[in-house]
Design a protein around this motif. Structure first.
Motif, PDB file in Angstrom:
ATOM      1  N   PHE A   9      56.630  12.357  10.525  1.00 19.72           N
ATOM      2  CA  PHE A   9      56.364  11.093   9.843  1.00 19.72           C
ATOM      3  C   PHE A   9      56.396   9.976  10.882  1.00 19.72           C
ATOM      4  O   PHE A   9      57.304   9.915  11.706  1.00 19.72           O
ATOM      5  N   VAL A  10      55.388   9.092  10.877  1.00 18.15           N
ATOM      6  CA  VAL A  10      55.331   8.019  11.875  1.00 18.15           C
ATOM      7  C   VAL A  10      55.227   6.649  11.204  1.00 18.15           C
ATOM      8  O   VAL A  10      54.641   6.504  10.123  1.00 18.15           O
ATOM      9  N   ILE A  11      55.821   5.662  11.845  1.00 22.45           N
ATOM     10  CA  ILE A  11      55.758   4.273  11.395  1.00 22.45           C
ATOM     11  C   ILE A  11      55.574   3.383  12.625  1.00 22.45           C
ATOM     12  O   ILE A  11      55.530   3.874  13.758  1.00 22.45           O
ATOM     13  N   CYS A  12      55.514   2.101  12.410  1.00 29.74           N
ATOM     14  CA  CYS A  12      55.437   1.152  13.518  1.00 29.74           C
ATOM     15  C   CYS A  12      56.838   0.825  14.032  1.00 29.74           C
ATOM     16  O   CYS A  12      57.830   0.957  13.309  1.00 29.74           O
ATOM     17  N   ASP A  13      56.893   0.369  15.262  1.00 23.69           N
ATOM     18  CA  ASP A  13      58.146  -0.076  15.854  1.00 23.69           C
ATOM     19  C   ASP A  13      58.657  -1.314  15.110  1.00 23.69           C
ATOM     20  O   ASP A  13      57.861  -2.188  14.745  1.00 23.69           O
ATOM     21  N   PRO A  14      59.972  -1.417  14.873  1.00 18.99           N
ATOM     22  CA  PRO A  14      60.521  -2.567  14.147  1.00 18.99           C
ATOM     23  C   PRO A  14      60.210  -3.926  14.766  1.00 18.99           C
ATOM     24  O   PRO A  14      60.312  -4.953  14.101  1.00 18.99           O
ATOM     25  N   GLN A  15      59.834  -3.946  16.048  1.00 17.66           N
ATOM     26  CA  GLN A  15      59.553  -5.221  16.703  1.00 17.66           C
ATOM     27  C   GLN A  15      58.193  -5.795  16.335  1.00 17.66           C
ATOM     28  O   GLN A  15      57.924  -6.976  16.602  1.00 17.66           O
ATOM     29  N   VAL A  16      57.326  -4.982  15.732  1.00 24.54           N
ATOM     30  CA  VAL A  16      56.020  -5.493  15.289  1.00 24.54           C
ATOM     31  C   VAL A  16      56.034  -5.592  13.762  1.00 24.54           C
ATOM     32  O   VAL A  16      56.825  -4.922  13.095  1.00 24.54           O
ATOM     33  N   PRO A  17      55.180  -6.440  13.194  1.00 21.24           N
ATOM     34  CA  PRO A  17      55.253  -6.702  11.744  1.00 21.24           C
ATOM     35  C   PRO A  17      55.221  -5.471  10.858  1.00 21.24           C
ATOM     36  O   PRO A  17      56.010  -5.369   9.909  1.00 21.24           O
ATOM     37  N   CYS A  18      54.328  -4.501  11.152  1.00 25.57           N
ATOM     38  CA  CYS A  18      54.251  -3.324  10.283  1.00 25.57           C
ATOM     39  C   CYS A  18      55.539  -2.516  10.338  1.00 25.57           C
ATOM     40  O   CYS A  18      55.941  -1.892   9.340  1.00 25.57           O
ATOM     41  N   GLY A  19      56.225  -2.536  11.480  1.00 25.56           N
ATOM     42  CA  GLY A  19      57.492  -1.831  11.604  1.00 25.56           C
ATOM     43  C   GLY A  19      58.634  -2.577  10.955  1.00 25.56           C
ATOM     44  O   GLY A  19      59.538  -1.967  10.359  1.00 25.56           O
ATOM     45  N   ASP A  20      58.618  -3.886  11.055  1.00 23.63           N
ATOM     46  CA  ASP A  20      59.634  -4.711  10.407  1.00 23.63           C
ATOM     47  C   ASP A  20      59.588  -4.508   8.892  1.00 23.63           C
ATOM     48  O   ASP A  20      60.619  -4.320   8.232  1.00 23.63           O
ATOM     49  N   ALA A  28      59.210  10.511  13.541  1.00 24.77           N
ATOM     50  CA  ALA A  28      58.943  11.216  14.796  1.00 24.77           C
ATOM     51  C   ALA A  28      58.593  10.241  15.908  1.00 24.77           C
ATOM     52  O   ALA A  28      58.859  10.502  17.083  1.00 24.77           O
ATOM     53  N   SER A  29      57.988   9.120  15.557  1.00 25.34           N
ATOM     54  CA  SER A  29      57.655   8.101  16.546  1.00 25.34           C
ATOM     55  C   SER A  29      57.527   6.750  15.866  1.00 25.34           C
ATOM     56  O   SER A  29      57.314   6.660  14.656  1.00 25.34           O
ATOM     57  N   GLN A  30      57.665   5.697  16.667  1.00 27.51           N
ATOM     58  CA  GLN A  30      57.503   4.323  16.204  1.00 27.51           C
ATOM     59  C   GLN A  30      56.481   3.667  17.115  1.00 27.51           C
ATOM     60  O   GLN A  30      56.741   3.426  18.290  1.00 27.51           O
ATOM     61  N   GLU A  31      55.319   3.368  16.557  1.00 26.50           N
ATOM     62  CA  GLU A  31      54.177   2.912  17.335  1.00 26.50           C
ATOM     63  C   GLU A  31      54.150   1.387  17.494  1.00 26.50           C
ATOM     64  O   GLU A  31      54.715   0.661  16.681  1.00 26.50           O
ATOM     65  N   GLN A  32      53.439   0.944  18.533  1.00 23.69           N
ATOM     66  CA  GLN A  32      53.379  -0.485  18.827  1.00 23.69           C
ATOM     67  C   GLN A  32      52.346  -1.244  18.000  1.00 23.69           C
ATOM     68  O   GLN A  32      52.343  -2.459  17.970  1.00 23.69           O
ATOM     69  N   GLN A  33      51.462  -0.512  17.329  1.00 21.05           N
ATOM     70  CA  GLN A  33      50.497  -1.161  16.450  1.00 21.05           C
ATOM     71  C   GLN A  33      50.090  -0.207  15.342  1.00 21.05           C
ATOM     72  O   GLN A  33      50.147   1.019  15.499  1.00 21.05           O
ATOM     73  N   VAL A  34      49.692  -0.782  14.223  1.00 17.06           N
ATOM     74  CA  VAL A  34      49.390   0.011  13.035  1.00 17.06           C
ATOM     75  C   VAL A  34      48.205   0.946  13.270  1.00 17.06           C
ATOM     76  O   VAL A  34      48.139   2.044  12.693  1.00 17.06           O
TER      77      VAL A  34
END
Length: 253
Positions: free
Chosen positions: A138-149, A165-171
Motif C-alpha cells: 500500500f502506498v501513499i504520499c509523504d506527510p510533507q506534501v499535501p496528499c500525504g498530510d 510500503a512507501s511514501q512518495e513525494q508527489q501524487v
C-alpha cells in the motif's frame, strides 16, 4: 551600362532585398510572452486546457509548466527558482510561500478529495480501507506534501493501523505505482483517479470530504512577467469552473 538599365537593376535589387528582409513588426507580433508556472502535481491534468485558453487571450501567452509536489515547488521558489505563478495543492504550502515573501495575494481556485485506487482487476482483493491493515504493498504520499498530510489525517480519523510500503513525494508517483501493479492500493486525489481511467478501480474513503484540500494560485513576488501571470491566474479563478469540474475538481463559488 546604360543609365536607365543601371537604375532599373538597382531598383529591382532593392525590391528583392526588401522582400527577403524580415518584417520586424510582423516578427514582433508573432512573439509571445512565456509565463512560467510552478504547479502542484495534481493540477497537471488541466495543463493542456489552460495553455489553450492562454493562447486565446487578446495578447496570447505561452505557458511553461513545472509540475511537482507542492512542498518541493515552494522550496524551489524560496531558493530562487524562476517562476511567474505558483499553484499549490494545499493552504499550508501556500502559506509558507507567503510567509517567506515569495508569493502575494493568492486565490482559492478549486478543491479536491482523496480516494483509494487499486490496479485494474483488483489483484490484492482490497474493497475497503479496513483491508489495508494487513496489506504490505500500500502506498501513499509523504506527510510533507499535501496528499500525504491529508492521508495522515484520514488514517488518524479512521484509527487505521497501516504500514505503507512507501511514501512518495508527489501524487503522480503513487498513481504510477498502482497503475504499474507495483502497489496493490494507493491513495490519490479523485482527479488523478479520473485521469487514470480504466487503468484503476476507485474505492471511496470514509470521511474524505472532511479533508478536502484547496488548490490555490498566487503571482510570484519576483515574477519576470507579473501582469501576464495575473491574467493566467484570473482565467483559473474566474473563468475556469467547467474545466475544474470536468477534471474531477470542485470549483469554488
Amino acid at each position: 551600362m546604360h543609365k536607365t538599365l543601371a537604375a532599373a537593376t538597382v531598383a529591382a535589387t532593392g525590391i528583392a532585398l526588401s522582400a527577403c528582409s524580415p518584417n520586424t513588426s510582423t516578427t514582433a507580433a508573432l512573439e509571445k510572452t512565456s509565463v512560467h508556472l510552478l504547479a502542484a502535481s495534481s493540477t497537471r491534468v488541466i495543463n493542456d486546457e489552460l495553455e489553450k485558453r492562454a493562447l486565446e487571450l487578446d495578447t496570447p501567452l505561452d505557458l511553461e509548466f513545472q509540475n511537482g509536489g507542492s512542498a518541493d515547488l515552494v522550496n524551489k521558489l524560496i531558493e530562487g527558482a524562476p517562476a511567474d505563478l505558483l499553484v499549490t495543492a494545499s493552504k499550508k504550502t501556500m502559506d509558507k510561500a507567503i510567509s517567506d515573501g515569495t508569493v502575494r495575494d493568492p486565490k482559492v481556485l478549486a478543491t479536491n478529495v482523496m480516494v483509494m485506487v487499486v490496479p485494474k482487476g483488483n489483484p490484492g482483493n482490497i474493497h475497503s480501507i479496513e483491508d489495508l491493515q494487513n496489506e504490505d504493498r500500500f502506498v501513499i504520499c509523504d506527510p510533507q506534501v499535501p496528499c500525504g498530510d491529508i492521508s495522515s489525517q484520514i488514517i488518524e480519523e479512521n484509527k487505521l493501523d497501516v504500514k505503507p510500503a512507501s511514501q512518495e513525494q508527489q501524487v503522480a508517483d503513487v498513481l504510477g505505482k498502482v497503475v504499474s501493479g507495483e502497489a496493490t492500493a494507493g491513495w490519490v486525489y479523485s482527479t488523478d483517479a479520473a485521469a487514470a481511467g480504466d487503468d484503476v478501480e476507485v474505492i471511496e474513503i470514509p470521511d474524505a470530504d472532511k479533508f478536502a484540500n484547496q488548490i490555490l494560485g498566487g503571482v510570484c513576488v519576483e515574477a519576470e512577467h507579473p501582469q501576464e501571470a495575473q491574467k493566467v491566474l484570473d482565467i483559473l479563478a474566474d473563468d475556469f469552473d467547467q474545466t475544474w469540474e470536468d477534471y474531477g475538481f470542485k470549483a469554488t463559488d
